[in-house]
Scaffold this active site. Structure first.
Site, mmCIF file in Angstrom:
data_model
loop_
_atom_site.group_PDB
_atom_site.id
_atom_site.type_symbol
_atom_site.label_atom_id
_atom_site.label_comp_id
_atom_site.label_asym_id
_atom_site.label_seq_id
_atom_site.Cartn_x
_atom_site.Cartn_y
_atom_site.Cartn_z
ATOM 1 C CG ASN A 145 -0.405 -0.160 2.525
ATOM 2 O OD1 ASN A 145 0.615 -0.804 2.684
ATOM 3 N ND2 ASN A 145 -1.040 0.418 3.525
ATOM 4 C CD GLU A 157 -1.365 4.726 4.460
ATOM 5 O OE1 GLU A 157 -0.859 5.550 5.254
ATOM 6 O OE2 GLU A 157 -2.070 3.769 4.820
ATOM 7 C CB CYS A 194 -5.324 -1.319 -1.548
ATOM 8 S SG CYS A 194 -6.637 -0.553 -0.597
ATOM 9 C CD GLU A 211 -5.422 -5.884 -1.102
ATOM 10 O OE1 GLU A 211 -4.846 -4.770 -0.989
ATOM 11 O OE2 GLU A 211 -6.162 -6.342 -0.219
ATOM 12 C CB CYS A 242 -11.000 -2.163 0.630
ATOM 13 S SG CYS A 242 -10.342 -1.631 -0.958
ATOM 14 C CB CYS A 260 -8.928 -4.447 -3.438
ATOM 15 S SG CYS A 260 -7.700 -3.145 -3.172
HETATM 16 N N1 THU Z 1 -5.198 -1.517 2.739
HETATM 17 C C1 THU Z 1 -4.653 -2.316 1.775
HETATM 18 O O1 THU Z 1 -3.619 -1.984 1.176
HETATM 19 N N2 THU Z 1 -5.277 -3.486 1.516
HETATM 20 C C2 THU Z 1 -6.330 -3.994 2.213
HETATM 21 O O2 THU Z 1 -6.777 -5.107 1.924
HETATM 22 C C3 THU Z 1 -6.934 -3.198 3.292
HETATM 23 C C4 THU Z 1 -6.411 -1.822 3.454
HETATM 24 C C5 THU Z 1 -4.490 -0.285 3.082
HETATM 25 C C6 THU Z 1 -5.135 1.010 2.665
HETATM 26 C C7 THU Z 1 -4.495 1.978 3.660
HETATM 27 O O3 THU Z 1 -3.223 2.362 3.161
HETATM 28 C C8 THU Z 1 -4.279 1.138 4.906
HETATM 29 O O4 THU Z 1 -4.331 -0.207 4.478
HETATM 30 C C9 THU Z 1 -5.298 1.379 5.991
HETATM 31 O O5 THU Z 1 -6.589 1.281 5.500
#
Ligand code: THU
Length: 160
Positions: A61, A63, A72, A74, A111, A114
């Protein structure tokens, strides 16, 4: 009133029960958490996917100070794989998360955005994608994204 049930099949494996191929992508997903850029959530997610030809692509991920712009793990991995290997179906995708000094104890739950992107991949290649959700207590595996997203909006939905 009519009522119906929707069933999903999930298999839970401990590390020793996973096939060598699956264990490899689970371990790479765990490893990929180290490259997460998550200064805001401090929730490090890693993904590793296997293409039909055996190639493995990873992601984490990423940010942003403008929160909604983050991506994310994925989707980072999926979009990179589809850019570099557009002719290859994704056959399996493993996801792991690390926070507060340990791997997430429960299977990490992708999420909704994804899941929808994963569904598009299955639809694009007409090939199921196994999804492996790592948790310290076991890896939860579904044989198709459809088990994670039982109602599906796909290309043909636009033709009806
Ligand atoms: N996140 C992912 O990368 N994948 C998931 O399956 C759930 C959430 C990330 C998004 C954000 O950067 C952090 O986790 C918190 O939500």
């Amino acid at each position: 009133m009519e009522k119906y049930e929707i069933k999903s099949e999930v298999c839970v494996y401990d590390d020793s029960e996973l096939s060598a191929e699956d264990r490899e992508i689970v371990n790479l997903a765990k490893e990929a958490t180290k490259n997460s850029y998550s200064p805001y959530s401090k929730f490090k997610v890693g993904a590793a996917l296997r293409l039909a030809d055996g190639t493995i692509v990873t992601g984490s991920n990423q940010e942003n100070a403008s929160y909604p712009l983050g991506l994310c793990a994925e989707r980072t991995a999926i979009f990179h794989a589809q850019h570099t290997h557009p002719d290859q179906p994704i056959v399996a995708l493993a996801v792991a998360a690390y926070a507060n000094g340990h791997f997430y104890p429960e299977p990490i739950s992708p999420c909704g955005a994804c899941r929808q992107v994963m569904l598009e991949v299955e639809d694009r290649y007409k090939h199921p994608m196994r999804v492996l959700l790592y948790g310290a207590s076991g890896t939860h595996v579904v044989n198709s994204v459809k088990d994670l997203l039982p109602f599906q909006f796909i290309s043909t939905s636009l033709e009806k």
